[in-house]
Design an enzyme around this catalytic site. Structure first.
Site, PDB file in Angstrom:
ATOM      1  CG  ASP A 244      -1.861  -1.129   1.303  1.00 21.08           C
ATOM      2  OD1 ASP A 244      -2.177  -1.684   0.244  1.00 21.08           O
ATOM      3  OD2 ASP A 244      -2.299  -1.462   2.424  1.00 21.08           O
TER       4      ASP A 244
HETATM    5  N1  URA Z   1      -1.233  -5.930   3.905  1.00 16.99           N
HETATM    6  C1  URA Z   1      -1.731  -4.671   3.916  1.00 16.99           C
HETATM    7  O1  URA Z   1      -2.765  -4.406   4.509  1.00 16.99           O
HETATM    8  N2  URA Z   1      -1.038  -3.728   3.256  1.00 16.99           N
HETATM    9  C2  URA Z   1       0.118  -3.958   2.613  1.00 16.99           C
HETATM   10  O2  URA Z   1       0.712  -3.034   2.042  1.00 16.99           O
HETATM   11  C3  URA Z   1       0.628  -5.262   2.616  1.00 16.99           C
HETATM   12  C4  URA Z   1      -0.068  -6.240   3.271  1.00 16.99           C
END
Ligand code: URA
Length: 245
Positions: free
Chosen positions: A101
């Site tokens: 993310d």
């Molecule tokens: N899980 C999440 O919620 N975000 C990420 O970036 C990676 C795994």
């Protein structure tokens, strides 16, 4: 392939630096000086810089400590992506293996090896991914048991068994914050955040520490990257059922 592109992809300089090397007569093909940067290098051609053979790399592999605030994508017309952080003469076929993310930091593998990327992400492969998380709320051993049993996150996701290690609790601005390490074996959209949310926690900070045998180099600051070592590369290739080079 054009001589200038070949030299750029071997990591020997930017296109303009390479043009200068060619103009200075430092580049030869089969013993003759190359004068035209666009000259085609035939298969098996002996291209040299200052008399040293230039090794063409079919595949390149980078480990990045992804910083928060940058998106994991190959190209985005409007904003920079993780690929824009790589300043080496950048190949056009690079891609990040999996997504983090925008606000997540940590280990990201970037390569142009499509077969390896595919094997690492294949839904049936279940490569372990370890994350460090700071979570608003008190996360307990009971939650660890729920994670281990395959947590029902919502109507669309029941997670595979995941390992949750509670590292510590603290108080911040009158609220309890849990530090934890979680290992998941799949990579669904916002998976870690959704798993903590399902047990009443809110992820405040998330960082990926490892993916299979590949561990984030602790000396890489957010935004920094380096090439994988041969040992790291062999480890992930073997871990996904491939043959080391
Ligand atoms: N899980 C999440 O919620 N975000 C990420 O970036 C990676 C795994």
């Amino acid at each position: 392939m054009r001589a200038d592109k070949y030299l750029a992809q071997a990591g020997l300089g930017t296109r303009s630096e390479i043009k200068k090397m060619i103009r200075a007569g430092r580049v030869t093909l089969d013993g003759a000086a190359v004068r035209d940067p666009g000259l085609r290098v035939p298969e098996g051609g002996d291209l040299r810089l200052d008399g040293n053979p230039v090794a063409y790399e079919a595949f390149v592999y980078y480990m990045m400590n992804k910083p928060a605030g940058i998106i994991t994508a190959t190209r985005d017309g409007r904003e920079p992506t993780v690929l824009d952080l790589i300043e080496e003469p950048r190949r056009k076929d690079l891609f990040p293996v999996g997504r983090l993310d925008r606000d997540t930091e940590g280990l990201l593998l970037i390569t142009n090896d499509g077969a390896l990327g595919h094997r690492l992400l294949a839904p049936g492969r279940h490569v372990d991914k370890v994350y460090y998380a700071r979570v608003r709320g008190e996360i307990t051993q009971e939650h660890a048991r729920l994670f281990a049993g395959g947590l029902k996150v919502d109507e669309t996701l029941t997670a595979m068994p995941a390992e949750l290690k509670i590292l510590g609790l603290s108080r911040e601005n009158g609220e309890t914050v849990t530090e934890a390490e979680v290992t998941i074996r799949e990579g669904k959209f916002h998976q870690v955040k959704r798993m903590f949310a399902a047990v009443g926690g809110e992820v405040l900070y998330l960082k990926r520490l490892s993916m299979g045998s590949l561990r984030l180099d602790p000396s890489l600051l957010p935004g920094e990257w380096r090439r994988l070592t041969q040992e790291e590369l062999d480890g992930i290739i073997m871990g996904t059922g491939g043959q080391p080079s």
